[in-house]
Design a protein around this motif. Structure first.
Motif, mmCIF file in Angstrom:
data_model
loop_
_atom_site.group_PDB
_atom_site.id
_atom_site.type_symbol
_atom_site.label_atom_id
_atom_site.label_comp_id
_atom_site.label_asym_id
_atom_site.label_seq_id
_atom_site.Cartn_x
_atom_site.Cartn_y
_atom_site.Cartn_z
ATOM 1 N N MET A 1 0.671 -1.215 -0.047
ATOM 2 C CA MET A 1 -0.150 0.102 0.057
ATOM 3 C C MET A 1 0.721 1.119 0.062
ATOM 4 O O MET A 1 0.867 2.054 0.965
ATOM 5 C CB MET A 1 -0.990 0.067 1.235
ATOM 6 N N PRO A 2 1.583 1.462 -1.188
ATOM 7 C CA PRO A 2 2.385 2.638 -1.259
ATOM 8 C C PRO A 2 1.963 4.064 -0.997
ATOM 9 O O PRO A 2 0.542 4.376 -1.334
ATOM 10 C CB PRO A 2 3.138 2.594 -2.478
ATOM 11 N N LEU A 3 2.550 4.900 -0.443
ATOM 12 C CA LEU A 3 2.045 6.211 -0.045
ATOM 13 C C LEU A 3 3.080 7.223 -0.638
ATOM 14 O O LEU A 3 4.239 7.301 -0.061
ATOM 15 C CB LEU A 3 1.682 6.509 1.549
ATOM 16 N N ALA A 4 2.513 8.492 -1.360
ATOM 17 C CA ALA A 4 3.433 9.527 -1.621
ATOM 18 C C ALA A 4 3.032 10.867 -1.148
ATOM 19 O O ALA A 4 1.710 11.151 -1.246
ATOM 20 C CB ALA A 4 3.539 9.403 -3.310
ATOM 21 N N VAL A 5 3.850 11.798 -0.638
ATOM 22 C CA VAL A 5 3.329 12.932 -0.092
ATOM 23 C C VAL A 5 4.036 13.957 -0.743
ATOM 24 O O VAL A 5 5.331 14.036 -0.983
ATOM 25 C CB VAL A 5 3.647 12.868 1.559
ATOM 26 N N LEU A 6 3.379 14.827 -1.305
ATOM 27 C CA LEU A 6 4.027 16.278 -1.951
ATOM 28 C C LEU A 6 3.233 17.574 -1.359
ATOM 29 O O LEU A 6 2.123 17.375 -0.570
ATOM 30 C CB LEU A 6 3.591 16.238 -3.524
ATOM 31 N N TYR A 7 4.234 18.562 -1.296
ATOM 32 C CA TYR A 7 3.593 19.825 -0.934
ATOM 33 C C TYR A 7 3.168 20.785 -2.045
ATOM 34 O O TYR A 7 3.888 20.873 -3.185
ATOM 35 C CB TYR A 7 4.558 20.466 -0.123
ATOM 36 N N SER A 8 2.036 21.514 -1.727
ATOM 37 C CA SER A 8 1.707 22.575 -3.004
ATOM 38 C C SER A 8 1.088 23.505 -2.072
ATOM 39 O O SER A 8 1.126 23.734 -0.699
ATOM 40 C CB SER A 8 0.498 21.860 -3.778
ATOM 41 N N ARG A 9 0.462 24.530 -2.661
ATOM 42 C CA ARG A 9 -0.014 25.808 -1.962
ATOM 43 C C ARG A 9 -1.479 25.984 -2.362
ATOM 44 O O ARG A 9 -1.770 26.048 -3.402
ATOM 45 C CB ARG A 9 0.607 27.103 -2.340
ATOM 46 N N ALA A 10 -2.321 26.384 -1.460
ATOM 47 C CA ALA A 10 -3.797 26.722 -1.462
ATOM 48 C C ALA A 10 -3.764 28.319 -1.318
ATOM 49 O O ALA A 10 -2.936 28.789 -0.768
ATOM 50 C CB ALA A 10 -4.852 26.258 -0.710
ATOM 51 N N LEU A 11 -4.882 29.155 -2.086
ATOM 52 C CA LEU A 11 -4.568 30.564 -1.909
ATOM 53 C C LEU A 11 -5.679 30.914 -0.933
ATOM 54 O O LEU A 11 -6.802 30.418 -0.983
ATOM 55 C CB LEU A 11 -4.828 31.205 -3.103
ATOM 56 N N SER A 12 -5.400 31.754 0.053
ATOM 57 C CA SER A 12 -6.375 32.376 0.867
ATOM 58 C C SER A 12 -6.018 33.580 1.409
ATOM 59 O O SER A 12 -5.134 33.979 2.404
ATOM 60 C CB SER A 12 -6.673 31.344 2.292
ATOM 61 N N GLY A 13 -6.689 34.927 0.842
ATOM 62 C CA GLY A 13 -6.042 36.125 0.829
ATOM 63 C C GLY A 13 -4.702 36.167 0.393
ATOM 64 O O GLY A 13 -3.991 35.756 -0.457
ATOM 65 N N MET A 14 -4.102 36.960 1.352
ATOM 66 C CA MET A 14 -2.616 37.317 0.818
ATOM 67 C C MET A 14 -1.753 36.078 1.272
ATOM 68 O O MET A 14 -0.615 35.836 1.074
ATOM 69 C CB MET A 14 -1.934 38.628 1.807
ATOM 70 N N GLN A 15 -2.307 35.072 2.252
ATOM 71 C CA GLN A 15 -1.527 33.969 2.645
ATOM 72 C C GLN A 15 -1.631 32.942 1.694
ATOM 73 O O GLN A 15 -2.554 32.994 1.000
ATOM 74 C CB GLN A 15 -1.920 33.311 4.074
ATOM 75 N N ALA A 16 -0.625 31.924 1.633
ATOM 76 C CA ALA A 16 -0.772 30.832 0.792
ATOM 77 C C ALA A 16 -0.692 29.634 1.677
ATOM 78 O O ALA A 16 0.625 29.129 1.801
ATOM 79 C CB ALA A 16 0.087 30.624 -0.414
#
Length: 502
Positions: A1-16
């Motif tokens: 049961m392999p698992l891969a984790v990546l990082y991305s960004r969501a947008l919420s106002g000036m913060q990401a």
């Protein structure tokens, strides 16, 4: 049961906010499931990702694939999650190495062919990612915009295959080389010149004071007197933007539907919404809140022409941003905060027909009609406008014989000098001074204090108007290079409260 984790960004106002994309492959019936408050465009990514992987000759496992977009309570929208989802599937199935994935943050929309398409908000996401210690991989079309963040390491890519080649070590991606600011600014067109406006010496003087101290302005005058011309040329006399101001302004614009144009780097924004604009159009909003005209004018100018023609409820939304410098949008499901550090510039006619006080005597409006017309603008909003000036009509004789006025560059040099003096003294523009700082930096001499006391008694100024007069007087003194606020500085500041005096 392999698992891969990546990082991305969501947008919420000036913060990401950071989003973790988890890809889980398990035995079971073939399916492709996305969980984590995904909007429609995110849910549709499974079809784009499947086609992109097939066309790039990668294997899609005939197993159950679950994509978890965490945190689960943060709504996810747009196609920027296509790339991390595709890479998560490839890493979980062992088709690419997973040991380097946590060194980067990923964003990009995939075409069915596996090519990368540009995304909205690349600059805002990179701005949020610059302090994470991770590099940023995104479509090549967004590289120039994202590279404006000096601390960020940006890797532009054209396709999914190119990124996979980078991760496997066959063909590493090249770090995007940031262009010097001088090269970027050379492509920008100049603002219209203030010298093109004939006459209106007093209005130009008031705008110079407003530009030096970041004060709000209301211009009152008949049609055709040059109010809109003055407003369009006002950004050309504002002080130059700092790197931090330019980044915040560009990040907000990158969140909008029109996206950020790199040719406008370090140019003060100028927003002029029509008077039919709604309150949401000004402050921002929507199911996924996006910035409105107030925030898009960040560190620039928001010009409201024909001010009384705006709906009164729309105008009232300006009151809090003018004081606090930010906007908080609350919805049942979530809350977003946008910056609102803008300079308000407004124009209006003196009466319903527009010709009150005109030399031709065309106006036949009754006093009640004039009062009702001006009453469309509430007293609390007027109280927050630092400078209220009259822009009178020029006679045909004066208009034909008027010579060109002072150029914007000459005015801007004086404005820049006064603004730098404010930064050296208190670290911010005079309009942003708090009551504590006013008591420290805006102390008039004895004659000035007596004059202001008489004006307060006779004209019934509010406490807010009192503080704003002192801040305007401080700016007038800065333009003359004076460290002290004298009586003539106070007198000039008082005369810019036209509606209060009336």
């Amino acid at each position: 049961m392999p698992l891969a984790v990546l990082y991305s960004r969501a947008l919420s106002g000036m913060q990401a906010p950071l989003v973790t994309v988890e890809t889980h492959i398990a035995n079971g019936l073939p399916s492709f499931t996305i969980v984590g408050l995904a909007e429609t465009e995110v849910k549709e990514s499974k079809d784009r990702v499947r086609a992109a992987l097939q066309n790039a000759q990668f294997k899609i496992p005939a197993q159950r694939i679950t994509i978890n977009l965490a945190p689960a309570d943060l709504p996810k929208e747009s196609g920027r999650f296509d790339l991390p989802i595709a890479l998560g599937i490839l890493a979980a199935t062992g088709q690419i190495p997973a040991d380097k994935l946590d060194q980067y943050e990923w964003a990009g929309e995939l075409a069915l062919t596996g090519e990368l398409r540009p995304i909205r908000g690349a600059l805002a996401m990179t701005y949020g990612a610059s302090s994470s210690g991770r590099s940023f991989v995104l479509p090549q079309q967004n590289a120039a915009e994202a590279a404006l963040v000096k601390e960020a390491i940006v890797y532009p890519a054209k396709s999914l295959l190119q990124i996979c080649a980078h991760l496997t070590g066959h063909s590493p991606l090249q770090i995007y080389a940031r262009s010097p600011d001088s090269d970027i600014e050379s492509d920008s067109s100049p603002y219209p010149d203030m010298a093109e406006v004939k006459g209106q010496i007093q209005a130009k003087r008031a705008l110079e004071i407003a530009a030096a101290g970041n004060h709000s302005v209301l211009m009152i005058g008949p049609p055709g007197t040059g109010k809109s011309m003055l407003a369009a040329r006002f950004p050309g006399i504002l002080p130059s933007m700092s790197e931090e101001e330019a980044l915040k302004t560009a990040a907000i614009q990158s969140l909008s539907q029109g996206n950020f144009n790199i040719a406008n780097w370090k140019r003060r924004p100028y927003r002029s919404p029509h008077h039919t604009a709604s309150g949401v159009a000004l402050v921002g909003g929507g199911s996924n809140p996006r910035p409105g005209e107030i925030s898009l004018a960040m560190h620039g100018v928001l010009f409201l022409d024909e001010l009384p023609e705006f709906d009164r409820k729309v105008l009232e939304v300006l009151r809090e941003p003018l004081e606090s410098g930010y906007i908080t949008i609350s919805r049942a499901a979530r809350q977003a905060e946008f910056p609102a550090q803008f300079q308000l510039l407004a124009a209006m006619n003196p009466c319903p027909c527009g010709y009150l006080g005109h030399y031709n005597g065309y106006c036949h409006c009754s006093p009640d009609q004039v009062a009702r017309y001006r009453g469309k603008i509430s007293g609390p909003l007027l109280d927050r406008i630092d400078i209220q000036i009259e822009v009178p009509a020029l006679s045909h004789k004066d208009l034909l014989h008027q010579i060109s006025g002072e150029k914007s560059n000459a005015i801007r040099q004086r404005v820049e000098k006064a603004y730098q003096q404010q930064l050296a003294r208190q670290g911010k523009a005079n309009s942003l001074l708090t009551v504590k700082h006013i008591d420290q930096y805006c102390i008039p001499d004895t004659q000035g204090a007596n004059l202001l006391e008489q004006a307060m008694t006779r004209l019934n100024f509010s406490a807010r108007a009192y503080h704003r007069i002192l801040k305007v007087a401080r700016t007038i003194a800065d333009l003359t290079g004076s460290n002290k606020i004298s009586s003539h500085h106070i007198a000039e500041a008082i005369q810019y409260r036209k509606l209060d005096r009336n």
